[in-house]
Design an enzyme around this catalytic site. Structure first.
Site, PDB file in Angstrom:
ATOM      1  N   GLU A 299       0.810  -1.222   0.000  1.00 18.39           N
ATOM      2  CA  GLU A 299       0.000   0.000   0.000  1.00 18.39           C
ATOM      3  C   GLU A 299       0.841   1.269   0.000  1.00 18.39           C
ATOM      4  O   GLU A 299       0.319   2.359  -0.200  1.00 18.39           O
ATOM      5  CB  GLU A 299      -0.943   0.008   1.203  1.00 18.39           C
ATOM      6  CG  GLU A 299      -2.034  -1.060   1.130  1.00 18.39           C
ATOM      7  CD  GLU A 299      -3.088  -0.873   2.193  1.00 18.39           C
ATOM      8  OE1 GLU A 299      -2.856  -0.043   3.113  1.00 18.39           O
ATOM      9  OE2 GLU A 299      -4.139  -1.529   2.118  1.00 18.39           O
ATOM     10  N   THR A 543      -2.179   7.397  -2.429  1.00 18.35           N
ATOM     11  CA  THR A 543      -2.614   6.284  -3.272  1.00 18.35           C
ATOM     12  C   THR A 543      -3.204   5.151  -2.446  1.00 18.35           C
ATOM     13  O   THR A 543      -3.905   4.300  -2.982  1.00 18.35           O
ATOM     14  CB  THR A 543      -1.437   5.742  -4.102  1.00 18.35           C
ATOM     15  OG1 THR A 543      -0.371   5.386  -3.222  1.00 18.35           O
ATOM     16  CG2 THR A 543      -0.951   6.782  -5.091  1.00 18.35           C
ATOM     17  N   CYS A 544      -2.920   5.138  -1.139  1.00 16.09           N
ATOM     18  CA  CYS A 544      -3.522   4.095  -0.285  1.00 16.09           C
ATOM     19  C   CYS A 544      -5.038   4.238  -0.252  1.00 16.09           C
ATOM     20  O   CYS A 544      -5.771   3.252  -0.259  1.00 16.09           O
ATOM     21  CB  CYS A 544      -2.968   4.185   1.131  1.00 16.09           C
ATOM     22  SG  CYS A 544      -1.185   4.004   1.223  1.00 16.09           S
ATOM     23  N   SER A 545      -5.504   5.496  -0.211  1.00 14.76           N
ATOM     24  CA  SER A 545      -6.950   5.734  -0.133  1.00 14.76           C
ATOM     25  C   SER A 545      -7.506   6.329  -1.419  1.00 14.76           C
ATOM     26  O   SER A 545      -8.673   6.726  -1.470  1.00 14.76           O
ATOM     27  CB  SER A 545      -7.252   6.686   1.038  1.00 14.76           C
ATOM     28  OG  SER A 545      -6.553   7.919   0.878  1.00 14.76           O
TER      29      SER A 545
END
Length: 582
Positions: A299, A543-545
């Site tokens: 992630e 970019t994780c969310s």
């Protein structure tokens, strides 16, 4: 078409204006004749045109003597057309000095999409461009002696890979590719296979693959077995048909009312793509041929989070070959098989060189960084961090453990053995899917001449098979959600005005900046800037969310400039700044 030239005129360039949308009126083969009178003409050039080209096509250049009569003869048109159409003729004389670009092309405002060039002296860039242009001109004069490879190339063919990435500048490459494909065509089948496909059963398998471990109910298996059985054996379907043959089989979807006139066939290719490389992250993989790359599971990465690699544990090489044949069939036609593969795989299919640090990072960036750390670490830190934990084994992309030496899982790596460990890991991981990739390429080469791959970059190979990932403004809006910011907020308004001015590549880069993915579907969340009161600052993303934190901008133009700069230059994670590692 006969041209009577003024006395003393020496042609520098002669163009005909064509339109690739003219269908069978589009010229495909043109010869140029010349002489001092109309009764005694000789051939001075022979051109095979790219039938998809639109614009001014140069059919004669750099003449050294005057001819009173120039004659343009259209010998062939696309798909055997019996009439032709050109949209104009242009001539440039020897007195003009036009190389097609000037130093203004290399201003900072023009280089925003190429961050690695911004620090290079603009005069150096200009002179390099001139050298590249001259090289391509020389290359075009001998390309027919280099590709396809022949015994008298004296090593030239083996050196082609060194200039692969600038072959896109060649004016003759596209036409040569089209000619090679045309020469290797076969006639279309006398009858079209009719396939019966149960998509309901395929959907049930997709939701729980454990109920059908042999994957017999997948669309992939139903098509493969349907083409293999009865009168439609695989040997009869060579996928080397003319481009205009745009439906390879007819689909009868059970319990569905579709009458397949091409739409059902294209639906089946889309279903195949989705089964081979599923777009949903939370969905189990319905087929064993490709596995999610380790990058999908990390992630903290901002790129290559949507790619798959050939499964190192799958040895059904006959089906890998068939996948390669399907891919090559799409290359020859206008169809697409969208496979989310990293450049590490595409480069091997195209015959380009691969490296550990640059290319395997598109598969498993964490493994590359770990080895970089081990190579530079001091002994004390190594003992504190890795003592009794690091063994001579490594995890492959399919989550199986591979031993690097006999009983390697029981043998700890000592500090003075770390370089050997790094070498063994690189060797094992770089070759983990080699057999599967070789099988896919073997299938491709059954359909497409090797010389075609030699003339293509890996990016062009991917686009030819998967299509250009179109990201329309409407499609982007449909996947966008708003958090703590209103849809009618000025910041949101400026965002969509900027997106409207973005090219498709700009939008793809923007999507990757926010989500780590370059193709839709990918959910996109828009939120207000995180506590900053600055105006006209660079945007941040996670970019994780899949979240874009949008600052305030003084105008839509400023918003567009900042968003484009971020898309091409900024690493999203933790708002660090840096250049994209292409």
């Amino acid at each position: 078409m006969r041209l009577h030239m003024k006395k003393g005129t020496i042609i520098k360039r002669l163009y005909i204006s064509v339109d690739g949308q003219d269908d069978n009126y589009m010229p495909s083969h043109v010869i140029v004749m010349a002489g001092q009178d109309g009764s005694n003409l000789k051939k001075i050039n022979d051109c095979n045109l790219d039938v998809n080209y639109t614009g001014d096509y140069c059919i004669l250049e750099d003449m050294t003597q005057h001819y009173r009569v120039i004659e343009i003869r259209i010998k062939e048109c696309k798909d055997g057309g019996i009439d032709t159409r050109i949209h104009g003729i242009k001539i440039k004389s020897t007195k003009e000095k036009d190389i097609g670009f000037n130093k203004d092309l290399f201003k900072n405002s023009e280089l925003v999409r190429y961050p690695r060039l911004e620090s290079v002296d603009k005069d150096v860039l200009y002179r390099r461009a001139i050298v590249m242009q001259r090289f391509i001109k020389l290359f075009d004069s001998v390309i027919q002696y280099i590709v396809p490879s022949w015994p008298y190339s004296v090593g030239s063919f083996g050196q082609l890979n060194a200039v692969r990435q600038i072959l896109i500048l060649s004016k003759k490459r596209s036409a040569l590719i089209q000619r090679l494909l045309k020469q290797s065509e076969t006639s279309k089948p006398s009858s079209m296979p009719k396939l019966y496909i149960n998509r309901r059963a395929a959907a049930e398998h997709k939701s729980d693959p454990s109920k059908d471990p042999e994957c017999k109910t997948t669309v992939f298996s139903q098509i493969f077995e349907g083409l293999k059985s009865g009168t439609y054996a695989n040997s009869q379907l060579d996928f080397r048909w003319p481009q205009r043959y745009d439906q390879w089989w007819e689909c009868k979807f059970l319990s569905e009312g579709i009458i397949d006139q091409g739409g059902g066939f294209r639906d089946s290719l889309s279903d195949l793509s989705e089964e081979l490389c599923p777009t949903a992250n939370d969905q189990p993989d319905p087929l064993p041929f490709f596995v999610r790359s380790p990058n999908q599971k990390h992630e903290d990465l901002n790129t290559n989070r949507d790619v798959f690699v050939p499964n190192p544990g799958c040895t059904d090489f006959m089906k890998y070959e068939w996948i390669g044949m399907l891919m090559a069939g799409c290359l020859r036609s206008k169809e697409n098989l969208v496979l989310a593969l990293p450049s590490f795989v595409w480069k091997q299919l195209a015959g380009e060189c691969i490296t550990w640090s640059r290319d395997f990072a598109t598969v498993d960036s964490a493994a590359v960084k770990l080895l970089e750390l081990l190579e530079s670490i001091d002994e004390q830190t190594f003992n504190e961090t890795f003592a009794d934990e690091l063994t001579f084994s490594t995890m492959l992309s399919n989550q199986t453990v591979a031993l690097l030496k006999e009983e390697g899982d029981k043998t700890n790596v000592q500090y003075n053995e770390r370089m050997e460990f790094c070498r063994l890991v690189q060797e094992k991981r770089m070759n983990e899917s080699k057999q599967q990739i070789v099988a896919i390429k073997r299938g491709i080469l059954q359909v497409v001449p090797r010389a075609v791959l030699d003339l293509m970059t890996w990016q062009q190979l991917e686009t030819s098979i998967c299509g250009n990932p179109e990201i329309s403004l409407e499609a982007l809006k449909k996947t966008t959600f708003y958090e703590d910011i209103e849809q009618n907020d000025t910041r949101v308004k400026y965002l969509w005005e900027a997106m409207a001015n973005f090219t498709n590549e700009d939008r793809s880069r923007f999507l990757r900046f926010v989500t780590g993915r370059r193709r839709l579907p990918a959910p996109l969340y828009i939120a207000a800037d995180r506590g900053s009161e600055k105006t006209d600052s660079l945007p941040e993303s996670s970019t994780c969310s899949n979240t874009l934190f949008l600052p305030c901008y003084s105008s839509a133009k400023v918003a567009e400039e900042k968003l484009r700069y971020a898309a091409y230059n900024c690493v999203a994670i933790d708002t660090d700044m840096g250049t994209w590692d292409e």
